[in-house]
Design an enzyme around this catalytic site. Sequence first.
Site, PDB file in Angstrom:
ATOM      1  N   ASP A  33       0.801  -1.221   0.000  1.00  0.00           N
ATOM      2  CA  ASP A  33       0.000   0.000   0.000  1.00  0.00           C
ATOM      3  C   ASP A  33       0.833   1.270   0.000  1.00  0.00           C
ATOM      4  O   ASP A  33       1.992   1.286   0.412  1.00  0.00           O
ATOM      5  CB  ASP A  33      -0.969   0.009   1.182  1.00  0.00           C
ATOM      6  CG  ASP A  33      -0.278  -0.215   2.520  1.00  0.00           C
ATOM      7  OD1 ASP A  33       0.725  -0.950   2.569  1.00  0.00           O
ATOM      8  OD2 ASP A  33      -0.742   0.339   3.536  1.00  0.00           O
ATOM      9  N   GLU A  60      -0.682  -2.067   5.220  1.00  0.00           N
ATOM     10  CA  GLU A  60       0.207  -2.000   6.390  1.00  0.00           C
ATOM     11  C   GLU A  60       0.140  -0.634   7.044  1.00  0.00           C
ATOM     12  O   GLU A  60       0.326  -0.508   8.259  1.00  0.00           O
ATOM     13  CB  GLU A  60       1.656  -2.298   5.971  1.00  0.00           C
ATOM     14  CG  GLU A  60       2.637  -2.430   7.128  1.00  0.00           C
ATOM     15  CD  GLU A  60       3.150  -1.093   7.660  1.00  0.00           C
ATOM     16  OE1 GLU A  60       3.412  -0.990   8.881  1.00  0.00           O
ATOM     17  OE2 GLU A  60       3.274  -0.141   6.849  1.00  0.00           O
ATOM     18  N   GLU A  61      -0.138   0.403   6.260  1.00  0.00           N
ATOM     19  CA  GLU A  61      -0.041   1.769   6.746  1.00  0.00           C
ATOM     20  C   GLU A  61      -1.221   2.235   7.601  1.00  0.00           C
ATOM     21  O   GLU A  61      -1.121   3.260   8.266  1.00  0.00           O
ATOM     22  CB  GLU A  61       0.107   2.743   5.556  1.00  0.00           C
ATOM     23  CG  GLU A  61       1.401   2.599   4.769  1.00  0.00           C
ATOM     24  CD  GLU A  61       2.607   3.158   5.502  1.00  0.00           C
ATOM     25  OE1 GLU A  61       2.461   3.603   6.656  1.00  0.00           O
ATOM     26  OE2 GLU A  61       3.694   3.146   4.915  1.00  0.00           O
ATOM     27  N   HIS A  66       7.704   8.791   4.590  1.00  0.00           N
ATOM     28  CA  HIS A  66       6.460   9.567   4.666  1.00  0.00           C
ATOM     29  C   HIS A  66       6.681  11.039   4.307  1.00  0.00           C
ATOM     30  O   HIS A  66       5.852  11.882   4.618  1.00  0.00           O
ATOM     31  CB  HIS A  66       5.791   9.444   6.039  1.00  0.00           C
ATOM     32  CG  HIS A  66       5.371   8.048   6.383  1.00  0.00           C
ATOM     33  ND1 HIS A  66       4.384   7.770   7.312  1.00  0.00           N
ATOM     34  CD2 HIS A  66       5.781   6.840   5.926  1.00  0.00           C
ATOM     35  CE1 HIS A  66       4.228   6.455   7.407  1.00  0.00           C
ATOM     36  NE2 HIS A  66       5.069   5.874   6.568  1.00  0.00           N
TER      37      HIS A  66
END
Length: 394
Positions: free
Chosen positions: A80, A138-139, A360
């Site tokens: 993702d 996962e995020e 990020h």
Amino acid sequence: MESLLKKVDLLYPEMVGWRRHLHQHPELSFQEKETASFVASHLREWGLEVVTGVGGNGVVGRLKGSGGEGPTIALRADMDALPIQDEKNCEFASKVKGVMHACGHDAHTSTLLGVAKLMAEHREQLKGMVVFLFQHAEELTPGGAYSMIEDGALEGVDYVYGIHLWTPFPVGKAYSKPGPMMAAADEFEIVVKGKGGHGGLPHETIDSIAIASHLVVNLQTIVSRTVDPTQPCVVSVGSFHSGTSFNVIAEKASLSGTVRTFDPELRMEVKQRLESIVEQTCRMYGADFSIDYKLGYPPVVNDAGEADRFYRAAAKVGEYETSPLIMAGEDFAYYLHQRKGCFMFVGAGNPELGIVYPHHHPKFDIDESAMATAAKLFISMVVDCQNEWNADKC
């Protein structure tokens, strides 16, 4: 094994191509349908047994070796992306507005695809079975690992390994450690409910912004004054929203943030302390409040024996070190709650190429050569595990 490791370098350009395609077409957590289709089509092309829709958008590929009996080893990659606008100036920047692979999951997926292709082409060197877990979400909690496990992704699996490319570490160098390595990642949202009014008549109001500002400061005392300083702990307020005009005292203010810990008892103590501080601060100023505290991913805790395997396997690939504690969270922790295994980092930062931005970040990128190192580490871990398993059976 040495011949298989050398073939990683031959496959590397293809891995880069997959990564750049995925980087241009990122999908958010729980929306990874095209990515999952891309993965599944390649796995089927290489002759793996493929199951899609595992726990959501997860893809599981199974490859039976023809080299004899052996363990069943699972390798995991996440797929993702994040809701961030890509600000890189490169030919493979994201084509999806407001979405980008800002944590390297495109490279994780491409790395594991490379491993799957090589192993499929040389299954005579494999003993037992390798299971390829391409995980969604996962995020974003509750994450995809838990639902994939619930849907049978680890059925029959003896060991599980995962790798994260990590730009804070120098390119190509591998890191891991026994025991706790990554923190539990919890979330909180606080709403302060005061009494709004005119900015020039504050005595007639209950100022939610002023009260919420006290909370931001007071919450910092959890770590500085109530947690044993030898215990790793983070309490961070990441957002503060309130008000609509310069001359209006806002009725409500909202805060959100994260708590990171390793120790299970401390984890619950911090939760209770945070809730107590919010209640007492708001009561002191006459405000109401609400708290939504979510226990997120548990800490990543590596099996000691599998961490030893990492040291052996990494030595055959290149440079390696014992990892420091990492305060980021990872839902790979759920796999390690179910099976023996090890989570590992491979350095992907390279200042000489301008690859210095943190995960990020809108300009995040990786040194793509780290994918080759990660693929070799996966292969080395599998081979070491298979050899040890067969030696035990002799």
